[in-house]
Design a protein around this motif. Structure first.
Motif, PDB file in Angstrom:
ATOM      1  N   TYR A  44      52.647  31.139  42.305  1.00 43.02           N
ATOM      2  CA  TYR A  44      51.802  31.040  43.504  1.00 43.02           C
ATOM      3  C   TYR A  44      52.651  31.072  44.780  1.00 43.02           C
ATOM      4  O   TYR A  44      52.200  31.567  45.818  1.00 43.02           O
ATOM      5  CB  TYR A  44      50.940  29.778  43.438  1.00 43.02           C
ATOM      6  N   ALA A  66      38.071  42.992  35.923  1.00 40.50           N
ATOM      7  CA  ALA A  66      39.203  42.131  35.568  1.00 40.50           C
ATOM      8  C   ALA A  66      40.345  42.998  35.049  1.00 40.50           C
ATOM      9  O   ALA A  66      40.167  44.180  34.749  1.00 40.50           O
ATOM     10  CB  ALA A  66      38.766  41.137  34.494  1.00 40.50           C
ATOM     11  N   ASP A  67      41.512  42.424  34.946  1.00 39.48           N
ATOM     12  CA  ASP A  67      42.635  43.177  34.382  1.00 39.48           C
ATOM     13  C   ASP A  67      43.736  42.235  33.923  1.00 39.48           C
ATOM     14  O   ASP A  67      43.892  41.146  34.471  1.00 39.48           O
ATOM     15  CB  ASP A  67      43.214  44.145  35.422  1.00 39.48           C
ATOM     16  N   ALA A 127      40.753  33.079  41.764  1.00 40.55           N
ATOM     17  CA  ALA A 127      40.125  32.137  40.817  1.00 40.55           C
ATOM     18  C   ALA A 127      41.050  30.984  40.477  1.00 40.55           C
ATOM     19  O   ALA A 127      40.929  30.404  39.408  1.00 40.55           O
ATOM     20  CB  ALA A 127      39.701  32.880  39.554  1.00 40.55           C
ATOM     21  N   ALA A 132      42.455  27.564  39.758  1.00 39.32           N
ATOM     22  CA  ALA A 132      41.713  26.340  39.443  1.00 39.32           C
ATOM     23  C   ALA A 132      42.642  25.139  39.339  1.00 39.32           C
ATOM     24  O   ALA A 132      42.203  24.002  39.388  1.00 39.32           O
ATOM     25  CB  ALA A 132      40.952  26.535  38.144  1.00 39.32           C
ATOM     26  N   SER A 133      43.956  25.378  39.187  1.00 37.77           N
ATOM     27  CA  SER A 133      44.938  24.289  39.155  1.00 37.77           C
ATOM     28  C   SER A 133      45.123  23.802  40.592  1.00 37.77           C
ATOM     29  O   SER A 133      44.707  24.487  41.541  1.00 37.77           O
ATOM     30  CB  SER A 133      46.264  24.834  38.633  1.00 37.77           C
ATOM     31  N   SER A 138      44.940  25.390  34.256  1.00 32.99           N
ATOM     32  CA  SER A 138      43.661  24.689  34.316  1.00 32.99           C
ATOM     33  C   SER A 138      42.914  24.753  32.983  1.00 32.99           C
ATOM     34  O   SER A 138      42.198  23.822  32.628  1.00 32.99           O
ATOM     35  CB  SER A 138      42.809  25.262  35.438  1.00 32.99           C
TER      36      SER A 138
HETATM   37  C1  FMN Z   1      35.847  34.655  36.717  1.00 33.96           C
HETATM   38  C2  FMN Z   1      37.325  34.692  36.525  1.00 33.96           C
HETATM   39  C3  FMN Z   1      37.948  35.912  36.436  1.00 33.96           C
HETATM   40  C4  FMN Z   1      39.327  35.998  36.224  1.00 33.96           C
HETATM   41  N1  FMN Z   1      39.888  37.214  36.087  1.00 33.96           N
HETATM   42  C5  FMN Z   1      41.205  37.308  35.787  1.00 33.96           C
HETATM   43  C6  FMN Z   1      41.776  38.587  35.563  1.00 33.96           C
HETATM   44  O1  FMN Z   1      41.114  39.593  35.634  1.00 33.96           O
HETATM   45  N2  FMN Z   1      43.079  38.654  35.265  1.00 33.96           N
HETATM   46  C7  FMN Z   1      43.877  37.549  35.172  1.00 33.96           C
HETATM   47  O2  FMN Z   1      45.077  37.689  34.928  1.00 33.96           O
HETATM   48  N3  FMN Z   1      43.348  36.302  35.378  1.00 33.96           N
HETATM   49  C8  FMN Z   1      42.034  36.175  35.670  1.00 33.96           C
HETATM   50  N4  FMN Z   1      41.473  34.937  35.846  1.00 33.96           N
HETATM   51  C9  FMN Z   1      42.351  33.745  35.763  1.00 33.96           C
HETATM   52  C10 FMN Z   1      42.713  33.264  37.145  1.00 33.96           C
HETATM   53  O3  FMN Z   1      43.487  34.187  37.831  1.00 33.96           O
HETATM   54  C11 FMN Z   1      43.449  31.923  37.095  1.00 33.96           C
HETATM   55  O4  FMN Z   1      44.693  32.063  36.450  1.00 33.96           O
HETATM   56  C12 FMN Z   1      42.640  30.894  36.369  1.00 33.96           C
HETATM   57  O5  FMN Z   1      41.355  30.817  36.925  1.00 33.96           O
HETATM   58  C13 FMN Z   1      43.284  29.525  36.363  1.00 33.96           C
HETATM   59  O6  FMN Z   1      43.790  29.114  37.565  1.00 33.96           O
HETATM   60  P1  FMN Z   1      45.279  28.624  37.702  1.00 33.96           P
HETATM   61  O7  FMN Z   1      46.143  29.838  37.577  1.00 33.96           O
HETATM   62  O8  FMN Z   1      45.336  28.033  39.079  1.00 33.96           O
HETATM   63  O9  FMN Z   1      45.539  27.652  36.606  1.00 33.96           O
HETATM   64  C14 FMN Z   1      40.100  34.812  36.088  1.00 33.96           C
HETATM   65  C15 FMN Z   1      39.465  33.569  36.194  1.00 33.96           C
HETATM   66  C16 FMN Z   1      38.090  33.490  36.395  1.00 33.96           C
HETATM   67  C17 FMN Z   1      37.441  32.136  36.474  1.00 33.96           C
END
Ligand code: FMN
Length: 456
Positions: A147, A46-47, A216, A218-219, A328
């Protein structure tokens, strides 16, 4: 993460934890070897760009508890780990908001060569105002607009990775003195809302071309993006019913985008504490809890949602507030009453991922049950005390999964994509990237880049 703490905050202080060594190459080399010993598909890194400065309106706790600060560039770790492994994949997070598509595509194309097709990209758009200040921008862009930008960013990357060089462009023919056949390298053209680019990509075709795409979102907007582009989707969730709903939704949306439901692999994030017996695992958990920092977990959470949670009394319901951070996660405050005490209880190990505790047998049974009940494809396993938790999972849980025929006993051959999907190294013809391939050289004649006319 290329940092001390990641998701389960506070455990860095445990006497057996070695994550403070994250700035030593040997720490990562050992980790890569360990994971390959356990036949892990990949290491996901992750980062974030930026710092967690929302809680208590500052970074004191972030620094004291090392909440992803310091944290270093994850891509720098990959070559070293690839050199000591043959099969382990590397899913590296890059926030596209602060990259130019060209430089990014070049870096990942290069890594795909050096890893022999074992690189993946976790596509994120960022959620921290602090990053905007560091980069010199005016503030976090609107959640959905990020997005939109991501759509164009990835389209341009597809053009570089898939559309500039034909598969057989590189000849390396010493007799004829032709390293690359000029007729097989094409200039790409891109004039969009966010990005402009013209010219040939500097990286020759790599084993996978496009890295394995992780996301990832989720929205609603995030899901639209992930189900169009991602091959591997990370989801959160602790209740099987809710996970199942997400899985069904993701597969439905993928079908609507013209893909097959099995084109998307879905992984749920979990934390596991395991030992020889259930009792020893519970004792280990109790020991870990003594070092965990639920408050550091709350500081992390504050930045995830863009709300200073320190402002609320422990038993006060946190009101929903519109922010541009992770939509989300923030929406949970709309759905039900949540207090800081609820969040701290959820963060007993300093993190918000569901926790499974028990002997290898107990954990294996629970993982299998969760897979069968929800239709997920696998797990994104967080670390707790490192590297102890990796060794524990490999020694106690993997053999139990193998005995039940639910985990491989050897690696499948080929690239990371082929290992995961068993369908070749490249993205399928149904994937949007295929649209940008230079399959028919005549069709792109007009765009051909005549190397003989270039000065340098
Ligand atoms: C398992 C997992 C790992 C994620 N890793 C990162 C990450 O490394 N860096 C980051 O900025 N966001 C990370 N996220 C957040 C997602 O990029 C995303 O913003 C979040 O799941 C919500 O979705 P949304 O942006 O559509 O609301 C992670 C989410 C999940 C569930």
């Amino acid at each position: 993460m290329n940092s001390v703490g990641h998701i389960n905050h506070g455990l860095w202080a445990h006497p057996r934890d070695e994550s403070h060594r994250f700035n030593e190459l040997n720490y990562w080399i050992d980790l890569a070897k360990t994971l390959e010993r356990g036949l892990f598909d990949g290491l996901f890194i992750a980062d974030i760009t930026g710092t967690y400065d929302v809680y208590q309106n500052g970074i004191d706790l972030t620094l004291r508890e090392s909440i992803q600060l310091p944290s270093h560039d994850p891509a720098t770790l990959v070559s070293a780990m690839a050199s000591v492994t043959q099969n382990l994949g590397f899913g590296v997070t890059v926030n596209l908001s602060y990259e130019t598509p060209y430089q990014f595509a070049r870096r990942f194309g290069s890594l795909d060569h050096l890893t022999q097709g074992r690189i993946g990209w976790n596509i994120v758009t960022g959620y921290l105002d602090s990053a905007e200040r560091l980069i010199g921008q005016k503030g976090l862009k609107d959640h959905d607009l990020r997005y939109e930008q991501a759509e164009e960013f990835i389209e341009l990357c597809y053009k570089f990775w898939e559309g500039s060089w034909e598969n057989d462009a590189v000849l390396k023919d010493k007799q004829k003195r032709i390293f690359t056949d000029p007729s097989k390298v094409h200039s790409i053209q891109h004039h969009g809302r966010f990005y402009q680019s013209e010219g040939v990509f500097q990286v020759s075709p790599s084993p996978q071309r496009t890295p394995v795409l992780f996301q990832a979102g989720a929205s609603p907007r995030g899901l639209a993006f992930s189900t169009r582009h991602a091959e591997c989707v990370f989801i959160g969730g602790d209740q099987p019913e809710k996970i199942k709903q997400q899985v069904n939704k993701i597969r439905e949306l993928a079908i609507q985008q013209g893909r097959q439901p099995e084109d998307v692999k879905i992984f749920v994030g979990i934390t596991v504490v395991t030992a020889e017996t259930d009792l020893l695992a519970q004792q280990k958990l109790a020991e870990y809890i003594r070092y965990a920092s639920p408050e550091a977990g709350l500081a992390h959470y504050s930045s995830s949602v863009g709300i200073d949670l320190s402002k609320y009394a422990d038993d006060e319901a946190i009101p929903y507030q519109q922010t541009n951070s992770i939509a989300s996660v923030n929406h949970k405050f709309k759905e039900k009453k949540i207090t800081p005490n609820d969040l701290k209880a959820q963060h007993i190990l300093g993190g918000r991922y569901p926790l499974i505790v028990g002997s290898g047998e107990t954990v294996a049974e629970q993982l299998i049950q969760l897979m069968d009940e929800t239709g997920i494809d696998g797990f994104n396993l967080t670390r707790t005390v490192a590297p102890e938790s990796h060794h524990d999972f490999i020694d106690f849980v993997i053999p139990e999964l193998q005995q039940r025929g639910r985990f491989k006993t050897e690696y499948h051959q080929g690239s990371l994509r082929n290992k995961i999907f068993k369908n070749g190294d490249h993205l399928t013809a149904q994937h949007p990237a295929a649209h940008f391939r230079c399959q028919n050289p005549k069709q792109s004649k007009a765009q051909q880049f005549d190397l003989s006319k270039q000065s340098a």
